[in-house]
Motif scaffolding. Sequence first.
Motif, short mmCIF file in Angstrom:
data_model
loop_
_atom_site.label_atom_id
_atom_site.label_comp_id
_atom_site.label_asym_id
_atom_site.label_seq_id
_atom_site.Cartn_x
_atom_site.Cartn_y
_atom_site.Cartn_z
N LEU A 1 63.75 55.53 27.67
CA LEU A 1 62.45 55.55 26.77
C LEU A 1 61.45 55.27 27.62
CD1 LEU A 1 61.09 55.65 23.91
CD2 LEU A 1 61.68 53.36 23.64
N ILE A 2 60.09 55.64 27.66
CA ILE A 2 59.18 55.18 28.47
C ILE A 2 58.17 54.70 27.51
CG2 ILE A 2 57.02 56.34 29.94
CD1 ILE A 2 59.78 56.70 31.37
N HIS A 3 57.73 53.64 27.78
CA HIS A 3 56.80 52.56 27.12
C HIS A 3 55.56 52.80 27.86
CE1 HIS A 3 59.79 50.74 24.47
NE2 HIS A 3 60.40 50.63 25.62
N VAL A 4 54.38 53.71 27.20
CA VAL A 4 53.40 53.92 27.67
C VAL A 4 52.22 52.85 27.75
CG1 VAL A 4 53.59 56.45 27.74
CG2 VAL A 4 52.41 55.50 25.79
N GLY A 5 52.27 52.18 26.66
CA GLY A 5 51.52 51.16 26.30
C GLY A 5 49.96 51.62 26.01
N GLN A 6 48.93 50.82 26.17
CA GLN A 6 47.59 50.97 26.07
C GLN A 6 46.98 51.62 27.13
OE1 GLN A 6 45.21 47.53 25.67
NE2 GLN A 6 43.37 48.62 24.86
N LYS A 7 46.19 52.75 26.74
CA LYS A 7 45.45 53.61 27.53
C LYS A 7 44.09 52.95 27.73
CE LYS A 7 44.03 58.12 28.55
NZ LYS A 7 43.84 59.67 28.21
N PHE A 8 43.89 52.70 29.29
CA PHE A 8 42.49 52.27 29.73
C PHE A 8 41.50 53.27 30.19
CE2 PHE A 8 45.57 48.84 29.71
CZ PHE A 8 44.78 47.65 29.28
N GLU A 9 40.45 52.76 30.23
CA GLU A 9 39.40 53.97 30.70
C GLU A 9 38.59 53.32 32.00
OE1 GLU A 9 34.89 55.65 29.19
OE2 GLU A 9 36.34 54.37 27.94
N LEU A 10 38.81 53.90 32.96
CA LEU A 10 37.75 53.53 34.31
C LEU A 10 36.37 53.91 33.92
CD1 LEU A 10 37.73 52.20 36.89
CD2 LEU A 10 38.57 54.34 38.11
N ALA A 11 35.60 53.02 33.47
CA ALA A 11 34.37 53.20 32.89
C ALA A 11 33.08 53.05 34.15
CB ALA A 11 34.00 52.30 31.83
N GLU A 12 33.53 52.45 35.08
CA GLU A 12 32.32 52.19 36.09
C GLU A 12 33.16 52.19 37.58
OE1 GLU A 12 29.46 48.61 37.06
OE2 GLU A 12 29.19 49.39 35.19
N ILE A 13 32.60 52.61 38.32
CA ILE A 13 32.86 52.59 39.99
C ILE A 13 31.77 52.29 40.64
CG2 ILE A 13 34.35 53.59 41.81
CD1 ILE A 13 35.78 55.49 39.65
N ARG A 14 31.84 51.13 41.09
CA ARG A 14 30.49 50.66 42.11
C ARG A 14 31.03 51.17 43.59
NH1 ARG A 14 31.44 46.41 38.69
NH2 ARG A 14 32.50 45.26 40.30
N LYS A 15 29.70 51.31 44.49
CA LYS A 15 30.17 51.65 45.69
C LYS A 15 30.93 50.56 46.61
CE LYS A 15 26.20 54.82 45.66
NZ LYS A 15 24.77 55.12 46.34
N GLY A 16 30.53 49.29 46.16
CA GLY A 16 31.20 48.48 47.14
C GLY A 16 30.82 48.30 48.56
N ASN A 17 31.99 48.19 49.44
CA ASN A 17 31.61 48.40 50.89
C ASN A 17 31.76 49.72 51.22
OD1 ASN A 17 34.31 48.67 50.74
ND2 ASN A 17 34.71 47.46 52.74
N ILE A 18 31.79 50.81 50.60
CA ILE A 18 31.81 52.18 51.25
C ILE A 18 30.74 52.39 52.27
CG2 ILE A 18 30.65 53.24 49.14
CD1 ILE A 18 32.44 55.38 49.38
N SER A 19 31.13 53.00 53.19
CA SER A 19 29.92 53.27 54.35
C SER A 19 29.16 54.55 53.92
CB SER A 19 30.54 53.46 55.75
OG SER A 19 31.35 54.86 55.53
N PRO A 20 27.95 54.56 54.45
CA PRO A 20 27.06 55.90 54.12
C PRO A 20 27.53 57.06 54.73
CG PRO A 20 25.92 53.77 54.92
CD PRO A 20 27.18 53.58 55.30
N ASP A 21 28.31 57.18 55.75
CA ASP A 21 28.99 58.37 56.40
C ASP A 21 30.06 58.75 55.35
OD1 ASP A 21 29.60 59.95 58.60
OD2 ASP A 21 31.56 59.05 58.79
N LEU A 22 30.94 58.11 55.08
CA LEU A 22 31.99 58.41 53.89
C LEU A 22 31.29 59.11 52.74
CD1 LEU A 22 34.73 59.00 53.10
CD2 LEU A 22 34.89 56.68 52.39
N LEU A 23 30.26 58.55 52.28
CA LEU A 23 29.42 59.14 50.97
C LEU A 23 28.75 60.33 51.43
CD1 LEU A 23 27.87 55.83 49.62
CD2 LEU A 23 29.63 57.09 48.46
#
Length: 567
Positions: A83-105
Amino acid sequence: MRKYCFVLLFLSLISANRLMGQVVFWMRWESADQEIRQEWKPFASQAEIDKTLDSVLTDFYQRGYLSAFREKEKEANDSLSYLIHVGQKFELAEIRKGNISPDLLNNLPPPDQGFLEWNQWISNSLEYFENRGFPFAQIKLDSIDRDSDRILGAIHVEEGPYITWDSLKVGGNTKTQARYVQNLTRIQPGTAFSQKEFLKASETLNRSPYFELSQSPELNFRIKSASPTFYLRDRNVNVIDGIIGLLPNENEPGKILITGQLDLELFHLGGKGRDVAVHWQRMNKETQSLDINAKESFLFGSPLSIGLGFHLLKQDSSFLNRHFSLDFGYDFSKNSSIRFFTKRQASDLISTFAYKEAVELPEIADYRWNLYGLGLKVNRLDSPFFPRRGFLFQSEFAAGNKKILQNTGIPESVYQGLDLNTPQITGSIQVEQHVFMSQIWGMWFRGSGGFIRNENLLLNDLYRIGGLKSIRGFNENFFFAKNFGYFNMEQRLFFGGNSYLMVFSDFGVLNNPFDEREKDYPISFGAGINLETGNGVFRFIYGLGKSNLQPLSFSYSRIHFGYLARF
């Protein structure tokens, strides 16, 4: 009737025993959502079951069920239910840029909201890093906040150490030098590591006509460097091919003329991609040809290859042709190459007795022709020697200035008012397709065409076609052609790895301005066998052909047989 029922029952029991011998467990799983489930399915081991369930849980995580887990519900001797207990479904509502480099962006736009989009972005980003010298890069969400079922976070990238290629190594039973493999795969020490280059190198090496991979390549990481090792096994590529032809002797009716062909090809000399080939043919009693070619790969470490060639044709007592050629080739992809070439062609009359009283330029004359050309090749065959599937395209175009030489054995008046220096162009194309219908049935198709143009065109300028490698059922180089096109078709019945019976038919259209009937439509058909014997192949082909110059008759049939040995 009872006998047949007993036999069927016996076979069913055997099949069932074999199946039970292969299947250890039957497993199914279900979740709270009755539409998301897997019914009973056989597995050979517990490890396969665990791998499948881990894949299922990963899929739930990527959909936002972050607390999903599995629970064993029922277990029997030969079955498991989870039996797979899936539990509560979450939503990834916001992803900030953090330390991502301009080159990757600049190369990868920031991900959209959602776990599926986030996971796809991670996969693309890691691929981007591992192909630019950072195979140990890691990406994760940082500074995570939770607002009910909404997840908010920032991108955190750890590039890891910058890795460059170190020296390439070659192992296995091969004479191939590491320098040649390095040039072929284009893995250069000191450049950025690329996983894509490493995988592509394996494909490139397996397609080589000289060798194949004997085992999976290895990749050893040291401090800020990666050293690949490729294990190779040399193929039997060198060729000695001899063919004897039995033809009617046109000069002595009722007798047989023995013709011949000898091909000697030596490949990959010194493990450097250096090739040498010698081809000799005797078409009839007084006509012979000789071809000598040599090729050097990766000239002075560059991606260019260089080839030298010499061709000689003695056409009975009429003329003698010589060609000297210089080629430069470049592989711009794993399947395609381009070549630039120059050629010096010379032709001289052997005897001028028939033209001592000529009043116009004969159909055969002395000339010199310097030409420059371009060639293209696309090779997508599945094997360099005995393909069963795939496509091959070759074409070339050349142009240059031809100079007709005055021969003292021909009246000087013949050359009066004649433009002895004129431009001459030529072109050809060939398309080949292999179709593998089943384990025992295959088909082969080839279409070829060519043309040559000049205002003072000569018979000894023209293409020479006909014979085993073009339109079968005729002598080698039987036809002279200003323009030509022909189509070859074979049906092959395989009874071994590279052994097969075949029937063929060839159709052509030719234009020879020096014949009474300029247009000719040769056709031919026949059968043969290709028999693989250890390190060689025995070939026997019988063909009948019909054209303006040859009637359809068994007295004009052609038999070719020979043995091609590879070592």
